[in-house]
Design an enzyme around this catalytic site. Structure first.
Site, short mmCIF file in Angstrom:
data_model
loop_
_atom_site.label_atom_id
_atom_site.label_comp_id
_atom_site.label_asym_id
_atom_site.label_seq_id
_atom_site.Cartn_x
_atom_site.Cartn_y
_atom_site.Cartn_z
N ARG A 38 0.73 -1.12 -0.09
CA ARG A 38 -0.14 -0.06 -0.09
C ARG A 38 0.75 1.18 -0.02
NH1 ARG A 38 -2.36 -3.22 4.07
NH2 ARG A 38 -4.49 -4.23 3.29
N LYS A 62 -3.14 -2.49 8.01
CA LYS A 62 -4.50 -2.17 8.62
C LYS A 62 -4.94 -2.71 9.74
CE LYS A 62 -6.85 -0.33 4.43
NZ LYS A 62 -7.77 -0.51 3.56
N HIS A 120 -2.11 2.47 -6.16
CA HIS A 120 -3.05 1.48 -5.99
C HIS A 120 -3.26 0.53 -7.13
CE1 HIS A 120 -5.89 0.06 -2.80
NE2 HIS A 120 -6.95 0.03 -3.78
N ARG A 138 -0.43 -1.77 -7.10
CA ARG A 138 -0.72 -2.87 -6.02
C ARG A 138 -1.71 -3.86 -6.83
NH1 ARG A 138 -1.35 -4.43 -0.57
NH2 ARG A 138 -3.72 -4.71 0.02
N HIS A 187 -5.14 -8.61 3.47
CA HIS A 187 -6.55 -8.69 3.52
C HIS A 187 -7.12 -9.55 4.70
CE1 HIS A 187 -6.75 -7.76 -1.08
NE2 HIS A 187 -6.49 -6.76 -0.39
N TYR A 196 -9.63 -10.04 -7.19
CA TYR A 196 -8.72 -9.96 -8.37
C TYR A 196 -8.70 -11.09 -9.18
CZ TYR A 196 -6.38 -6.36 -5.44
OH TYR A 196 -6.12 -5.38 -4.62
#
Length: 299
Positions: A149, A173, A238, A241, A264, A273
């Site tokens: 990120r 995150k 992004h 990524r 994730h 994806y």
């Protein structure tokens, strides 16, 4: 029962402590819950199904993604109230479920990525090499080679990427740590860039009084895209990524492994994806399905 604001605060404390929710997530939940409480005259915690129906009607003009976010926040809040004994029921099932119309992530074709790296290679081949070109090479190698990120990339410590360690430990995150593989190319690019850094720098990519800003990273990539003949709006941290994830899957990577690399929490996020073209899916079935090797029946 405690009033709405006190219960919302307790709920957010639980989210932070037990679920490791990120600061932005907590702020969004706080805003959504307080707005709903205001609409229901501070009776959110004790709301009846009819109250939630009125709330859903009030949300009708909003975008589907916004309604989904607000409803998710309230459902988690009511589940918390039921678990903690503040309610005997959980009315969250009555909240709207607008569905998840998730847009496919923007990506880049292999040829586009090749053109970006061709421009970088030409720039770092100049003698003497410009340190800013070395920095750009390290940034793009890490973005596309490891799927970082933007916030993770710009905040890497000076010695975060080690020349003898093929992975990077990141805190993403929600404060979750993960191991991210670092390619030999990326480590070599980082080593060249780090040689030109000031000894006292705390960051691998310093900028001003801290590290390089995400805004400056965006600008650098837009400039690179223009030099490569790619519309600049198509290139961003992004997007690189997404290209990392998409191209790995096209090469046969395991979805679960990709989830871990991207950080994730839910594999459903990683599944976006899998937007490969239909011709590739047909070829995959024809090549890999066990019935392919069986003789065809005659009509």
């Amino acid at each position: 029962m405690l009033d709405d604001l006190a219960l919302i605060d307790r709920f957010l404390e639980m989210m932070a402590a037990e679920s490791g929710a990120a600061a932005n997530t907590l702020a969004a939940y706080r805003s959504d819950l307080r707005l709903a409480s205001d609409f229901l005259a501070r009776r959110l915690a004790s709301a009846a199904p009819d109250d939630l129906a009125r709330l859903g009607t009030d949300w009708a003009p909003l975008a589907r993604a916004t309604v989904a976010r607000k409803a998710a926040a309230l459902r988690r809040f009511y589940a918390f109230l039921a678990e903690e004994g503040h309610r005997d029921d959980d009315p969250g099932a009555g909240l709207p479920r607008p569905g998840a119309a998730r847009r496919l992530p923007k990506s880049l074709a292999h040829g586009d990525v090749d053109r970006l790296f061709e421009v970088i290679a030409a720039r770092i081949a100049r003698i003497p090499a410009n340190p800013l070109d070395l920095r750009l090479a390290a940034l793009v190698e890490l973005l596309y080679g490891s799927g970082l990120r933007a916030s993770e990339l710009v905040s890497i410590p000076r010695n975060g990427v080690s020349p003898d360690r093929p992975f990077l430990i990141l805190r993403g995150k929600g404060g979750r740590e993960r191991l991210v593989p670092i390619s030999d190319r990326a480590r070599a690019a980082v080593a060249l860039w780090r040689d030109s850094l000031d000894v006292g720098s705390a960051w691998l990519f310093p900028g001003g009084k801290s590290h390089l800003s995400r805004i400056r990273l965006y600008q650098l990539l837009k400039e690179l895209a223009m030099q490569a003949g790619i519309p600049p709006e198509r290139v961003s941290p992004h997007v690189l990524r997404h290209a990392f994830a998409t191209h790995l899957l096209e090469g046969g990577a395991d979805l679960r492994a990709l989830q871990l690399m991207l950080g994730h929490a839910d594999i459903a996020t990683t599944e976006i994806y899998t937007h490969v073209d239909s011709s590739r899916l047909v070829a995959l079935v024809n090549a890999r399905h066990p019935l392919v090797d069986l003789p065809r029946r005659r009509a």
